[in-house]
Motif scaffolding. Structure first.
Motif, PDB file in Angstrom:
ATOM      1  N   VAL A   1       0.848  -1.183   0.000  1.00 45.22           N
ATOM      2  CA  VAL A   1       0.000   0.000   0.000  1.00 45.22           C
ATOM      3  C   VAL A   1       0.890   1.241   0.000  1.00 45.22           C
ATOM      4  O   VAL A   1       2.009   1.205   0.523  1.00 45.22           O
ATOM      5  CB  VAL A   1      -0.951  -0.014   1.222  1.00 45.22           C
ATOM      6  CG1 VAL A   1      -0.186   0.044   2.523  1.00 45.22           C
ATOM      7  CG2 VAL A   1      -1.995   1.090   1.133  1.00 45.22           C
ATOM      8  N   GLN A   2       0.397   2.308  -0.584  1.00 49.81           N
ATOM      9  CA  GLN A   2       1.153   3.553  -0.606  1.00 49.81           C
ATOM     10  C   GLN A   2       1.049   4.270   0.733  1.00 49.81           C
ATOM     11  O   GLN A   2       0.073   4.076   1.475  1.00 49.81           O
ATOM     12  CB  GLN A   2       0.621   4.463  -1.713  1.00 49.81           C
ATOM     13  CG  GLN A   2       0.888   3.954  -3.113  1.00 49.81           C
ATOM     14  CD  GLN A   2       0.510   4.961  -4.180  1.00 49.81           C
ATOM     15  OE1 GLN A   2      -0.250   5.900  -3.941  1.00 49.81           O
ATOM     16  NE2 GLN A   2       1.036   4.767  -5.382  1.00 49.81           N
ATOM     17  N   PRO A   3       2.027   5.097   1.052  1.00 54.65           N
ATOM     18  CA  PRO A   3       1.933   5.899   2.278  1.00 54.65           C
ATOM     19  C   PRO A   3       0.631   6.703   2.298  1.00 54.65           C
ATOM     20  O   PRO A   3       0.216   7.251   1.289  1.00 54.65           O
ATOM     21  CB  PRO A   3       3.151   6.811   2.192  1.00 54.65           C
ATOM     22  CG  PRO A   3       4.132   6.039   1.380  1.00 54.65           C
ATOM     23  CD  PRO A   3       3.324   5.293   0.360  1.00 54.65           C
ATOM     24  N   GLY A   4       0.007   6.714   3.474  1.00 54.92           N
ATOM     25  CA  GLY A   4      -1.283   7.368   3.616  1.00 54.92           C
ATOM     26  C   GLY A   4      -2.466   6.466   3.359  1.00 54.92           C
ATOM     27  O   GLY A   4      -3.610   6.857   3.626  1.00 54.92           O
ATOM     28  N   GLY A   5      -2.208   5.288   2.849  1.00 56.23           N
ATOM     29  CA  GLY A   5      -3.276   4.355   2.532  1.00 56.23           C
ATOM     30  C   GLY A   5      -3.749   3.558   3.742  1.00 56.23           C
ATOM     31  O   GLY A   5      -3.290   3.780   4.870  1.00 56.23           O
ATOM     32  N   SER A   6      -4.665   2.631   3.479  1.00 49.95           N
ATOM     33  CA  SER A   6      -5.275   1.833   4.545  1.00 49.95           C
ATOM     34  C   SER A   6      -5.267   0.349   4.186  1.00 49.95           C
ATOM     35  O   SER A   6      -5.290  -0.022   3.002  1.00 49.95           O
ATOM     36  CB  SER A   6      -6.728   2.268   4.770  1.00 49.95           C
ATOM     37  OG  SER A   6      -6.802   3.607   5.189  1.00 49.95           O
ATOM     38  N   LEU A   7      -5.257  -0.454   5.215  1.00 52.40           N
ATOM     39  CA  LEU A   7      -5.427  -1.906   5.099  1.00 52.40           C
ATOM     40  C   LEU A   7      -6.217  -2.384   6.305  1.00 52.40           C
ATOM     41  O   LEU A   7      -6.133  -1.788   7.391  1.00 52.40           O
ATOM     42  CB  LEU A   7      -4.084  -2.636   5.069  1.00 52.40           C
ATOM     43  CG  LEU A   7      -3.259  -2.628   3.787  1.00 52.40           C
ATOM     44  CD1 LEU A   7      -1.907  -3.300   4.058  1.00 52.40           C
ATOM     45  CD2 LEU A   7      -3.983  -3.338   2.656  1.00 52.40           C
ATOM     46  N   ARG A   8      -6.941  -3.480   6.123  1.00 58.89           N
ATOM     47  CA  ARG A   8      -7.574  -4.134   7.258  1.00 58.89           C
ATOM     48  C   ARG A   8      -7.076  -5.571   7.335  1.00 58.89           C
ATOM     49  O   ARG A   8      -7.284  -6.354   6.404  1.00 58.89           O
ATOM     50  CB  ARG A   8      -9.100  -4.110   7.162  1.00 58.89           C
ATOM     51  CG  ARG A   8      -9.761  -4.627   8.444  1.00 58.89           C
ATOM     52  CD  ARG A   8     -11.275  -4.551   8.422  1.00 58.89           C
ATOM     53  NE  ARG A   8     -11.870  -5.646   7.687  1.00 58.89           N
ATOM     54  CZ  ARG A   8     -13.115  -6.079   7.870  1.00 58.89           C
ATOM     55  NH1 ARG A   8     -13.894  -5.492   8.778  1.00 58.89           N
ATOM     56  NH2 ARG A   8     -13.603  -7.069   7.148  1.00 58.89           N
TER      57      ARG A   8
END
Length: 127
Positions: free
Chosen positions: A12-19
C-alpha cells in the motif's frame, strides 16, 4: 486443532489503509484477549494493539495510536486490525496471538503473555 490465521496484508502507498483479519479456530475466541504484533527486518517484535476477551478494553502502541483500530467479532471468530494513514515505518510482518489466560478484562502488549501465534501476514508501505 487450535489455529490463528492472518490475512489482509499487502502493498500500500503511504497514507493508505489496510484491514488485517485474524481468524481463530479450535478454541472459544470469546474467552481470550487477542493481540497484534509486528516484526520488521532487523528489529525486535513489538506489540501493536490488543483487545480484551469482551472487547471492552483495548491497548495500543504509541506509534499507532489514532491510526490503528482493533476490533473483534466473536460470532465470526475473527479479530480485525484497521490500519489507516499508513507510513513506511509500519512495514513489517504482522502476527496475531492469543493471550494465555482466560477472560481477562484487560490486555497487555507483552509477547510472553501470548501462547499461540499465527503465521503472519506481510504489510509493505511504499510508494
Amino acid at each position: 486443532q487450535l489455529q490463528l490465521v492472518e490475512s489482509g496484508g499487502g502493498l500500500v502507498q503511504p497514507g493508505g489503509s489496510l484491514r488485517l483479519s485474524c481468524a481463530a479456530s479450535g478454541f472459544t475466541l470469546d474467552w481470550y484477549a487477542i493481540g497484534w504484533f509486528r516484526q520488521a527486518p532487523g528489529k525486535e517484535r513489538e506489540g501493536v494493539a490488543c483487545i480484551s476477551s469482551s472487547g471492552g478494553s483495548t491497548n495500543y502502541a504509541d506509534s499507532v495510536k489514532g491510526r490503528f483500530t482493533i476490533s473483534r467479532d466473536n460470532a465470526k471468530n475473527t479479530v480485525y486490525l484497521q490500519m489507516n494513514s499508513l507510513k513506511p515505518e509500519d512495514t513489517a510482518i504482522y502476527y496475531c496471538a492469543r493471550d494465555q489466560g482466560k477472560l481477562h478484562s484487560l490486555c497487555v502488549l507483552i509477547s510472553w503473555h501470548y501462547d499461540y501465534w499465527g503465521q503472519g501476514t506481510q504489510v509493505t508501505v511504499s510508494s
